[in-house]
Design a protein around this motif. Structure first.
Motif, PDB file in Angstrom:
ATOM      1  N   GLU A  73       0.946  -1.395  -0.348  1.00 56.65           N
ATOM      2  CA  GLU A  73       0.016  -0.345  -0.310  1.00 56.65           C
ATOM      3  C   GLU A  73       0.724   1.111   0.099  1.00 56.65           C
ATOM      4  OE1 GLU A  73      -3.410   0.664  -0.658  1.00 56.65           O
ATOM      5  OE2 GLU A  73      -3.052  -2.035  -0.794  1.00 56.65           O
ATOM      6  N   LEU A  74       2.008   1.535   0.907  1.00 58.41           N
ATOM      7  CA  LEU A  74       2.621   2.473   0.698  1.00 58.41           C
ATOM      8  C   LEU A  74       3.535   2.251  -0.438  1.00 58.41           C
ATOM      9  CD1 LEU A  74       4.059   1.858   4.870  1.00 58.41           C
ATOM     10  CD2 LEU A  74       2.479   3.734   3.109  1.00 58.41           C
ATOM     11  N   LEU A  75       3.997   0.721  -1.380  1.00 60.20           N
ATOM     12  CA  LEU A  75       4.747   1.162  -2.453  1.00 60.20           C
ATOM     13  C   LEU A  75       3.284   2.045  -3.410  1.00 60.20           C
ATOM     14  CD1 LEU A  75       6.590  -2.358  -2.502  1.00 60.20           C
ATOM     15  CD2 LEU A  75       7.909   0.474  -2.238  1.00 60.20           C
ATOM     16  N   LYS A  76       2.327   1.966  -3.686  1.00 56.20           N
ATOM     17  CA  LYS A  76       1.616   2.359  -4.315  1.00 56.20           C
ATOM     18  C   LYS A  76       1.041   4.307  -4.504  1.00 56.20           C
ATOM     19  CE  LYS A  76      -2.040  -1.602  -4.702  1.00 56.20           C
ATOM     20  NZ  LYS A  76      -3.476  -1.427  -4.133  1.00 56.20           N
ATOM     21  N   VAL A  81      10.007   5.348  -2.211  1.00 55.83           N
ATOM     22  CA  VAL A  81      10.076   4.349  -1.044  1.00 55.83           C
ATOM     23  C   VAL A  81      11.361   3.718  -1.222  1.00 55.83           C
ATOM     24  CG1 VAL A  81       8.590   3.128  -0.548  1.00 55.83           C
ATOM     25  CG2 VAL A  81       9.168   5.020   1.637  1.00 55.83           C
ATOM     26  N   ARG A  82      12.164   3.523  -0.007  1.00 63.02           N
ATOM     27  CA  ARG A  82      13.703   3.390   0.058  1.00 63.02           C
ATOM     28  C   ARG A  82      13.687   2.550   1.775  1.00 63.02           C
ATOM     29  NH1 ARG A  82      18.539   7.148  -1.300  1.00 63.02           N
ATOM     30  NH2 ARG A  82      20.228   5.330  -0.697  1.00 63.02           N
ATOM     31  N   ALA A  87       8.572   5.816   5.069  1.00 64.17           N
ATOM     32  CA  ALA A  87       6.964   4.950   4.614  1.00 64.17           C
ATOM     33  C   ALA A  87       6.273   4.897   5.995  1.00 64.17           C
ATOM     34  CB  ALA A  87       7.336   3.306   4.884  1.00 64.17           C
ATOM     35  N   GLU A  88       6.855   4.257   7.144  1.00 67.95           N
ATOM     36  CA  GLU A  88       6.517   5.195   8.639  1.00 67.95           C
ATOM     37  C   GLU A  88       5.947   6.510   8.971  1.00 67.95           C
ATOM     38  OE1 GLU A  88       8.425   2.850  11.774  1.00 67.95           O
ATOM     39  OE2 GLU A  88       7.890   0.631  10.478  1.00 67.95           O
ATOM     40  N   ALA A  89       7.302   7.056   7.909  1.00 69.56           N
ATOM     41  CA  ALA A  89       7.174   8.194   8.647  1.00 69.56           C
ATOM     42  C   ALA A  89       5.433   9.300   7.242  1.00 69.56           C
ATOM     43  CB  ALA A  89       7.931   9.502   7.642  1.00 69.56           C
ATOM     44  N   MET A  90       5.323   8.777   6.152  1.00 67.60           N
ATOM     45  CA  MET A  90       4.606   9.327   5.530  1.00 67.60           C
ATOM     46  C   MET A  90       2.733   8.333   5.321  1.00 67.60           C
ATOM     47  SD  MET A  90       6.007   7.834   2.220  1.00 67.60           S
ATOM     48  CE  MET A  90       7.532   8.345   1.513  1.00 67.60           C
ATOM     49  N   PRO A  94       0.183  12.080   6.466  1.00 62.44           N
ATOM     50  CA  PRO A  94      -0.333  11.291   5.430  1.00 62.44           C
ATOM     51  C   PRO A  94      -0.643  12.632   4.626  1.00 62.44           C
ATOM     52  CG  PRO A  94      -1.881  10.994   6.985  1.00 62.44           C
ATOM     53  CD  PRO A  94      -0.746  11.026   7.641  1.00 62.44           C
ATOM     54  N   TYR A  95      -1.215  13.866   5.466  1.00 59.48           N
ATOM     55  CA  TYR A  95      -1.334  15.323   4.296  1.00 59.48           C
ATOM     56  C   TYR A  95       0.369  15.387   3.536  1.00 59.48           C
ATOM     57  CZ  TYR A  95       1.107  17.014   8.713  1.00 59.48           C
ATOM     58  OH  TYR A  95       1.616  17.226   9.384  1.00 59.48           O
ATOM     59  N   LEU A  96       1.670  15.145   3.992  1.00 60.29           N
ATOM     60  CA  LEU A  96       2.430  15.209   3.245  1.00 60.29           C
ATOM     61  C   LEU A  96       2.684  14.303   1.949  1.00 60.29           C
ATOM     62  CD1 LEU A  96       4.961  16.023   5.877  1.00 60.29           C
ATOM     63  CD2 LEU A  96       3.719  17.546   5.137  1.00 60.29           C
ATOM     64  N   VAL A  97       1.790  13.987   1.830  1.00 58.43           N
ATOM     65  CA  VAL A  97       1.951  12.659   0.952  1.00 58.43           C
ATOM     66  C   VAL A  97       0.956  12.986  -0.727  1.00 58.43           C
ATOM     67  CG1 VAL A  97       2.067  10.247  -0.103  1.00 58.43           C
ATOM     68  CG2 VAL A  97       2.996  10.683   1.929  1.00 58.43           C
ATOM     69  N   GLU A  98       1.102  13.333  -1.529  1.00 60.57           N
ATOM     70  CA  GLU A  98       0.596  13.589  -2.757  1.00 60.57           C
ATOM     71  C   GLU A  98      -0.706  11.928  -2.924  1.00 60.57           C
ATOM     72  OE1 GLU A  98       2.831  13.799  -6.376  1.00 60.57           O
ATOM     73  OE2 GLU A  98       3.694  14.962  -5.694  1.00 60.57           O
ATOM     74  N   GLN A  99      -1.630  12.118  -3.780  1.00 63.13           N
ATOM     75  CA  GLN A  99      -2.815  11.028  -4.344  1.00 63.13           C
ATOM     76  C   GLN A  99      -2.069  10.459  -4.395  1.00 63.13           C
ATOM     77  OE1 GLN A  99      -5.672  10.888  -3.168  1.00 63.13           O
ATOM     78  NE2 GLN A  99      -5.195  12.947  -1.918  1.00 63.13           N
ATOM     79  N   PRO A 100      -1.811   8.566  -4.331  1.00 60.80           N
ATOM     80  CA  PRO A 100      -1.590   7.334  -4.599  1.00 60.80           C
ATOM     81  C   PRO A 100      -2.173   7.187  -6.300  1.00 60.80           C
ATOM     82  CG  PRO A 100      -3.603   7.237  -2.948  1.00 60.80           C
ATOM     83  CD  PRO A 100      -3.849   8.014  -3.176  1.00 60.80           C
ATOM     84  N   LEU A 101      -0.346   7.084  -6.528  1.00 61.37           N
ATOM     85  CA  LEU A 101      -0.215   7.002  -8.571  1.00 61.37           C
ATOM     86  C   LEU A 101      -0.299   5.362  -8.940  1.00 61.37           C
ATOM     87  CD1 LEU A 101       3.483   7.571  -7.923  1.00 61.37           C
ATOM     88  CD2 LEU A 101       1.258   9.520  -8.893  1.00 61.37           C
TER      89      LEU A 101
END
Length: 103
Positions: A73-76, A81-82, A87-90, A94-101
């Motif tokens: 789900e985070l890779l999506k 992400v490395r 990934a946990e920070a995201m 969640p407001y710092l992450v763009e909409q899912p690709l």
């Protein structure tokens, strides 16, 4: 994971091409003004190239610090992400992450 892998790889290859073309286009303009933009594009391009290499090596979706699997789900959401920590920070912000690709 294979469908996700194929989608992510195709999108990253397209992104790599677009970023490289963007860098080539900006070379004709005032380099001083675009230096920060170029730096951002180069950093993003490096992330994309690193992710594509990890795919080729069979290491995609594996945390670079722990060797554990990064949740699909985070890779999506952020295919480049490395680490699990990243990934946990995201997940926490969640407001710092763009909409899912990819859906």
């Amino acid at each position: 994971m294979n469908d996700l892998y194929a989608q992510v790889k195709a999108e990253l290859e397209l992104t790599r091409t677009e970023l490289e073309e963007g860098l080539n286009r900006t070379s004709y303009y005032d380099r001083e003004k675009l230096n920060q933009v170029d730096h951002h594009i180069q950093a993003e391009l490096q992330d994309v190239k690193r992710t594509l290499l990890k795919m080729d090596l069979g290491l995609y979706g594996v945390c670079e610090e722990t060797g554990e699997r990064i949740p699909t789900e985070l890779l999506k959401v952020v295919p480049t992400v490395r680490t699990l920590r990243e990934a946990e920070a995201m997940t926490q912000f969640p407001y710092l992450v763009e909409q899912p690709l990819y859906c």
